[in-house]
Motif scaffolding. Structure first.
Motif, PDB file in Angstrom:
ATOM      1  N   GLN A  71       0.819  -1.205   0.000  1.00 52.12           N
ATOM      2  CA  GLN A  71       0.000   0.000   0.000  1.00 52.12           C
ATOM      3  C   GLN A  71       0.858   1.262   0.000  1.00 52.12           C
ATOM      4  O   GLN A  71       0.616   2.215   0.741  1.00 52.12           O
ATOM      5  CB  GLN A  71      -0.972  -0.008   1.183  1.00 52.12           C
ATOM      6  N   ARG A  73       2.391   4.659  -1.877  1.00 53.89           N
ATOM      7  CA  ARG A  73       1.699   5.714  -2.595  1.00 53.89           C
ATOM      8  C   ARG A  73       2.555   6.189  -3.761  1.00 53.89           C
ATOM      9  O   ARG A  73       3.747   6.440  -3.609  1.00 53.89           O
ATOM     10  CB  ARG A  73       1.392   6.890  -1.667  1.00 53.89           C
ATOM     11  N   GLU A  88       2.753   5.741   3.123  1.00 52.28           N
ATOM     12  CA  GLU A  88       1.499   4.990   3.129  1.00 52.28           C
ATOM     13  C   GLU A  88       0.389   5.682   3.898  1.00 52.28           C
ATOM     14  O   GLU A  88      -0.783   5.296   3.793  1.00 52.28           O
ATOM     15  CB  GLU A  88       1.733   3.596   3.707  1.00 52.28           C
ATOM     16  N   ASP A  89       0.716   6.728   4.672  1.00 54.38           N
ATOM     17  CA  ASP A  89      -0.330   7.468   5.379  1.00 54.38           C
ATOM     18  C   ASP A  89      -1.097   8.408   4.457  1.00 54.38           C
ATOM     19  O   ASP A  89      -2.161   8.904   4.827  1.00 54.38           O
ATOM     20  CB  ASP A  89       0.284   8.283   6.533  1.00 54.38           C
ATOM     21  N   GLN A  91      -3.531   9.633   1.707  1.00 61.33           N
ATOM     22  CA  GLN A  91      -4.756   9.102   1.133  1.00 61.33           C
ATOM     23  C   GLN A  91      -4.853   9.509  -0.325  1.00 61.33           C
ATOM     24  O   GLN A  91      -4.451  10.623  -0.699  1.00 61.33           O
ATOM     25  CB  GLN A  91      -5.972   9.619   1.905  1.00 61.33           C
ATOM     26  N   PRO A  92      -5.347   8.621  -1.175  1.00 61.36           N
ATOM     27  CA  PRO A  92      -5.471   8.980  -2.595  1.00 61.36           C
ATOM     28  C   PRO A  92      -6.283  10.256  -2.762  1.00 61.36           C
ATOM     29  O   PRO A  92      -7.294  10.468  -2.098  1.00 61.36           O
ATOM     30  CB  PRO A  92      -6.190   7.764  -3.185  1.00 61.36           C
ATOM     31  N   GLY A  93      -5.837  11.123  -3.629  1.00 54.47           N
ATOM     32  CA  GLY A  93      -6.540  12.373  -3.864  1.00 54.47           C
ATOM     33  C   GLY A  93      -5.742  13.291  -4.764  1.00 54.47           C
ATOM     34  O   GLY A  93      -4.599  12.992  -5.130  1.00 54.47           O
ATOM     35  N   ASP A 257      -1.735  14.907   4.776  1.00 56.19           N
ATOM     36  CA  ASP A 257      -1.393  13.650   5.445  1.00 56.19           C
ATOM     37  C   ASP A 257      -0.521  12.774   4.560  1.00 56.19           C
ATOM     38  O   ASP A 257      -0.915  12.378   3.462  1.00 56.19           O
ATOM     39  CB  ASP A 257      -2.671  12.881   5.803  1.00 56.19           C
ATOM     40  N   THR A 279      -1.913   8.348  -5.587  1.00 56.25           N
ATOM     41  CA  THR A 279      -2.647   7.114  -5.860  1.00 56.25           C
ATOM     42  C   THR A 279      -2.023   5.964  -5.091  1.00 56.25           C
ATOM     43  O   THR A 279      -0.841   6.005  -4.746  1.00 56.25           O
ATOM     44  CB  THR A 279      -2.633   6.773  -7.364  1.00 56.25           C
ATOM     45  N   GLU A 280      -2.816   4.942  -4.826  1.00 59.34           N
ATOM     46  CA  GLU A 280      -2.317   3.775  -4.101  1.00 59.34           C
ATOM     47  C   GLU A 280      -1.549   2.866  -5.043  1.00 59.34           C
ATOM     48  O   GLU A 280      -1.961   2.622  -6.171  1.00 59.34           O
ATOM     49  CB  GLU A 280      -3.495   3.017  -3.479  1.00 59.34           C
TER      50      GLU A 280
END
Length: 479
Positions: A71, A73, A88-89, A91-93, A257, A279-280
């Motif tokens: 996971q 990024r 990994e903290d 968040q997709p956006g 984040d 993106t993940e």
């Protein structure tokens, strides 16, 4: 030391006879040793190849057991204005960033001084950020002396200079002391206060000519006897057009984040803002499985060659219980389903690892991606486990492989045992050589003794014959 002339008495080829007898004794023993050595060397080589192939499979699966690989990024949007990274903290956006200001170090310049001019006696204290230090000047000290003391000391008490660099710039009107903060940002602005021996600490005479302090909220209390070349300045960005963030440096850590932003260049009015996207990234799963499958199939091919049996010939480990055992346990392990709790379970086959009728593995990426998209956390739990005390499939697989591949594992123990037997072969060869030398010496001694005896008998025979021929009444055959 005695010297023997072989065959002088008997006429026999003693050397050839001895060599033939020694060789007849030595050849079968050497043949047995050669065969044993060849078998041991072949076994060591085969076991080593098997161990190496197993280690490759083990290493490939270990990568799938590392939680840090999951996971991750992926970020996009780094350009000439900003660079970004994410952990990994994040968040997709998607976000847009405008660089309003770059961080800047504080720089001050003093009035001009003559090279040999005394700058004044007293105590000068310089601060920047959380660091502050003081140094004492005498009545004869020059600007160069002050520069050297700022950079190298001595300082009063336990002070040290971790924050300011002093240089001298010589212009047409004289020498200027230039102070630059080592760190950027408003929090690292330079302040200079003096205790001047002339009693006035803020005027433009004596040491107070170097005073600079604008830390007081009231401008009337500011002392600015040095010229500000560059203001201490924070970097500033605006996120999504509304959120303003400042930083002492050009790095903005975790302002979004899990996302770090480093600014490199100002956005002008006509410049497009920087668009970033997070993106993940779970590519490690497919890459790890492909690596595992490749190494496993290479192991399978090696196993088939080592254990082959048939009309075309037998492999060097045909019928070997070690080879059969490890491949049987390995096949059983990779078909095992892991209970993940809450009614969930997974196996490699559910993750797209397929097996043909020959045992060769392949990866169905469509099946794998469906499982990842459905619940990547479950996939991670399958490989990694829930915590260090309860490892997942990768840990279980590693434990199995370690039984065979560890430095004290079953394969290395076998290799060590065979190696010791090889060393025994060398000792047996040395013993055989010594034994054959002793046999050769004994045979030469026996044949030489026989040869001497025959020579003696021949000599006696000749003497008797001569005596008989010379006796009265014995008729000679010679006319």
């Amino acid at each position: 030391m005695s010297i023997s002339f072989n065959g002088l008495g008997s006429g026999l080829a003693v050397s050839d006879i001895v060599d033939a007898l020694v060789n007849a004794e030595q050849a079968p023993a050497e043949a047995r040793l050669n065969t044993t050595e060849s078998n041991l060397t072949t076994d060591i080589s085969a076991a080593g190849a098997l161990k190496s192939a197993l280690e490759q499979v083990q290493t490939a699966m270990q990568a799938l057991g590392d939680s840090d690989n999951y996971q991750k990024r992926s970020t996009s949007g780094s350009d000439s204005f900003i660079s970004i990274s994410a952990d990994e903290d994040a968040q997709p956006g998607s976000y847009n960033v405008k660089v309003d200001a770059l961080a800047q170090a504080h720089k001050l310049s003093s009035p001009a001084f003559a090279a040999d001019e005394a700058i004044g006696a007293g105590l000068i204290t310089i601060g920047s950020g959380e660091n502050s230090f003081s140094t004492v000047l005498s009545a004869t000290n020059t600007l160069e002396d002050l520069r050297d003391q700022i950079n190298n000391g001595p300082f009063t008490g336990n002070d040290s200079n971790d924050s300011v660099v002093a240089t001298i710039v010589t212009s047409d009107d004289g020498q200027h002391l230039v102070l630059t903060s080592k760190e950027t940002g408003e929090d690292n602005a330079i302040t200079i206060t003096v205790q001047d021996d002339d009693g006035n600490n803020t005027d433009t005479g004596g040491l107070s000519r170097l005073a600079y302090d604008v830390s007081d909220a009231d401008p009337l209390n500011h002392t600015t006897n040095l010229t500000e070349v560059n203001a201490a300045q924070n970097a500033q960005i605006t996120i999504d057009g509304t959120l303003t963030v400042s930083s002492n440096t050009n790095e903005f850590s975790n302002v979004i984040d899990g996302v770090d932003i480093t600014v490199k260049k100002l956005h002008d009015a006509d410049d497009d803002v920087s668009d970033i996207s997070v993106t993940e990234n779970n590519n490690n799963i497919q890459a790890g499985l492909n690596s595992f499958i490749t190494s496993y199939n290479e192991l399978l091919e090696l196993s088939n060659n080592l254990g082959a049996s048939g009309e075309s010939g037998a492999g060097v480990m045909a019928g070997d219980s070690l080879l059969r055992g490890v491949m049987s346990k390995l096949r059983s392990e990779i078909t095992e389903s892991v209970d993940l709790g809450d009614g969930n379970s997974l196996s490699l086959s559910q993750l797209g690892v397929e097996t043909d009728r020959y045992g060769v593995l392949s990866l169905n990426t469509e099946t794998l991606n469906e499982q990842i998209d459905s619940d990547v956390d479950l996939v991670q739990q399958f490989f990694v486990g829930t915590d260090e005390d309860e490892g997942g499939f990768a840990q279980s697989f590693d434990d199995l492989m370690s039984f065979y591949t560890d430095s004290d594992g079953i394969i290395q123990n076998r290799i060590d045992s065979k190696t010791n037997q090889l060393e025994d072969i060398d000792e047996q060869r040395e013993s055989l050589t010594s034994k054959m030398e002793s046999l050769s010496d004994r045979l030469y001694a026996q044949y030489n003794a026989m040869d001497l005896l025959v020579a003696s008998l021949n000599s006696t025979s000749s003497y008797v014959q001569a005596q008989l021929e010379n006796m009265p009444g014995v008729v000679s055959n010679n006319s």
